[in-house]
Enzyme design. Sequence first.
Site, PDB file in Angstrom:
ATOM      1  N   SER A   1     -14.332  -6.415  50.036  1.00 39.10           N
ATOM      2  CA  SER A   1     -13.334  -6.983  49.123  1.00 39.10           C
ATOM      3  C   SER A   1     -12.525  -5.831  48.505  1.00 39.10           C
ATOM      4  O   SER A   1     -12.857  -4.665  48.693  1.00 39.10           O
ATOM      5  CB  SER A   1     -14.036  -7.756  48.019  1.00 39.10           C
ATOM      6  OG  SER A   1     -14.782  -6.838  47.236  1.00 39.10           O
TER       7      SER A   1
ATOM      8  N   ASP B   1     -11.607  -8.197  52.927  1.00 37.29           N
ATOM      9  CA  ASP B   1     -11.942  -9.518  52.377  1.00 37.29           C
ATOM     10  C   ASP B   1     -11.182  -9.766  51.061  1.00 37.29           C
ATOM     11  O   ASP B   1     -10.876  -8.813  50.328  1.00 37.29           O
ATOM     12  CB  ASP B   1     -13.461  -9.531  52.138  1.00 37.29           C
ATOM     13  CG  ASP B   1     -14.035 -10.923  52.091  1.00 37.29           C
ATOM     14  OD1 ASP B   1     -13.326 -11.870  52.450  1.00 37.29           O
ATOM     15  OD2 ASP B   1     -15.216 -11.057  51.694  1.00 37.29           O
ATOM     16  N   HIS B   2     -10.902 -11.026  50.771  1.00 39.91           N
ATOM     17  CA  HIS B   2     -10.279 -11.451  49.492  1.00 39.91           C
ATOM     18  C   HIS B   2      -9.275 -10.448  48.930  1.00 39.91           C
ATOM     19  O   HIS B   2      -9.526  -9.799  47.911  1.00 39.91           O
ATOM     20  CB  HIS B   2     -11.365 -11.766  48.455  1.00 39.91           C
ATOM     21  CG  HIS B   2     -12.181 -12.949  48.856  1.00 39.91           C
ATOM     22  ND1 HIS B   2     -11.658 -14.231  48.919  1.00 39.91           N
ATOM     23  CD2 HIS B   2     -13.473 -13.060  49.280  1.00 39.91           C
ATOM     24  CE1 HIS B   2     -12.590 -15.073  49.336  1.00 39.91           C
ATOM     25  NE2 HIS B   2     -13.697 -14.383  49.582  1.00 39.91           N
TER      26      HIS B   2
ATOM     27  N   ASP C   1      -5.752 -13.801  50.131  1.00 41.52           N
ATOM     28  CA  ASP C   1      -6.255 -14.894  49.293  1.00 41.52           C
ATOM     29  C   ASP C   1      -5.314 -15.179  48.127  1.00 41.52           C
ATOM     30  O   ASP C   1      -5.388 -14.541  47.079  1.00 41.52           O
ATOM     31  CB  ASP C   1      -7.654 -14.516  48.801  1.00 41.52           C
ATOM     32  CG  ASP C   1      -8.259 -15.580  47.908  1.00 41.52           C
ATOM     33  OD1 ASP C   1      -7.609 -16.624  47.686  1.00 41.52           O
ATOM     34  OD2 ASP C   1      -9.392 -15.365  47.423  1.00 41.52           O
TER      35      ASP C   1
ATOM     36  N   HIS D   1     -18.795 -19.404  46.207  1.00 44.94           N
ATOM     37  CA  HIS D   1     -19.219 -18.007  46.166  1.00 44.94           C
ATOM     38  C   HIS D   1     -20.389 -17.830  45.207  1.00 44.94           C
ATOM     39  O   HIS D   1     -20.401 -18.420  44.133  1.00 44.94           O
ATOM     40  CB  HIS D   1     -18.064 -17.128  45.665  1.00 44.94           C
ATOM     41  CG  HIS D   1     -17.033 -16.849  46.703  1.00 44.94           C
ATOM     42  ND1 HIS D   1     -15.698 -17.076  46.521  1.00 44.94           N
ATOM     43  CD2 HIS D   1     -17.137 -16.354  47.957  1.00 44.94           C
ATOM     44  CE1 HIS D   1     -15.029 -16.726  47.603  1.00 44.94           C
ATOM     45  NE2 HIS D   1     -15.880 -16.288  48.498  1.00 44.94           N
TER      46      HIS D   1
HETATM   47  O1  G3H Z   1     -16.276 -13.273  50.937  1.00 48.65           O
HETATM   48  C1  G3H Z   1     -17.499 -13.223  50.684  1.00 48.65           C
HETATM   49  C2  G3H Z   1     -18.322 -14.399  50.869  1.00 48.65           C
HETATM   50  O2  G3H Z   1     -17.619 -15.556  50.830  1.00 48.65           O
HETATM   51  C3  G3H Z   1     -19.658 -14.323  50.261  1.00 48.65           C
HETATM   52  O3  G3H Z   1     -20.157 -15.447  49.590  1.00 48.65           O
HETATM   53  O4  G3H Z   1     -21.772 -14.257  48.157  1.00 48.65           O
HETATM   54  O5  G3H Z   1     -21.905 -16.708  48.419  1.00 48.65           O
HETATM   55  O6  G3H Z   1     -22.503 -15.214  50.305  1.00 48.65           O
HETATM   56  P1  G3H Z   1     -21.667 -15.393  49.089  1.00 48.65           P
HETATM   57 ZN    ZN Z   2     -15.454 -15.164  50.188  1.00 50.83          ZN
END
Ligand code: G3H
Ligand code: ZN
Length: 288
Positions: free
Chosen positions: A48, A80-81, A102, A181
């Site tokens: 992230s 990510d994100h 995102d 999440h």
């Molecule tokens: O982008 C990261 C994930 O969506 C992680 O989700 O922490 O619930 O496994 P989690």
């Molecule tokens: Zn996520």
Amino acid sequence: MRLVRDVLEQAQKNGIAIGHFNISDLVLLKAVFDAARELNLPIVVGASQEERNFMGVRQIATLVQSLREDFDFSIFVNADHTHSLPKAVEGARAGFDAIVFDASALPFEENVARTKEAVEALKAINPLILVEGELGDIGTGSQIHDKAPDLLKGLTNPEEAKQFVDSTGIDILAPAVGNMHGMLKSMVRGEKKKHLDIARIAQIKSATQVLLTLHGGSGTDDEDLRKAIAAGINIVHVKTELRVAWRHGLEGALAERPAEIVPYKILPFAVESVKRVVLSRLNLFGGR
Ligand code: G3H
Ligand code: ZN
């Protein structure tokens, strides 16, 4: 050259999903890579914005690329994100294979406009990069939460999903299908599981025909995950479960060896602890 798109399409043909595991240090990277090699299953490593800030954007991309080349192994890296275009562009320039753009917190039209702009900018930097867009509400961070958020109002509507995919040109869609999440304390203790709206996943898949990611994989019921993959999920993100295992592994090592100061004698315990979780999740995603 190994491409993440080829790996995802092959996995889809085989009816399996690719595991996406977030990292923010070398312990997590080593655990994820060791597990994937042991099972000979391709993986995506995610970072992230905050995780990239901690490890270094180019440094993470370079580490993963070096593993891919040196071991001739299908390991890929995903930004990510990512919430802003400059951060997404930074990831693409650093060599990330995929970017999650995102803008899901914004109203639909704005989410469409911002995501479309990101797709065009990122493909101009690297035409092979995969861009994922997000639609719906899957809650906040990968932490241990005291109470469950009300995500029912933010579930992704299949028609809206099709409109979103068609108007933005994304390669991958992350929908809200009962996932969230992070984990509740009861999930960490193994007493409660997340459950998914499988019918909605199937409707979104049939409406959009794109690759689908399930975020918030931690604490999800195993059978629900199998059904979600059969209904069209191609990538599953797992982070909180790894963080919990990382901490437990570290605590165990420090308690067992209170006088030890050598990192490479302590950290392998954390690697093993995380690796056990990754092995079990990868076996499930890989249909084994
Ligand atoms: O982008 C990261 C994930 O969506 C992680 O989700 O922490 O619930 O496994 P989690
Ligand atoms: Zn996520």
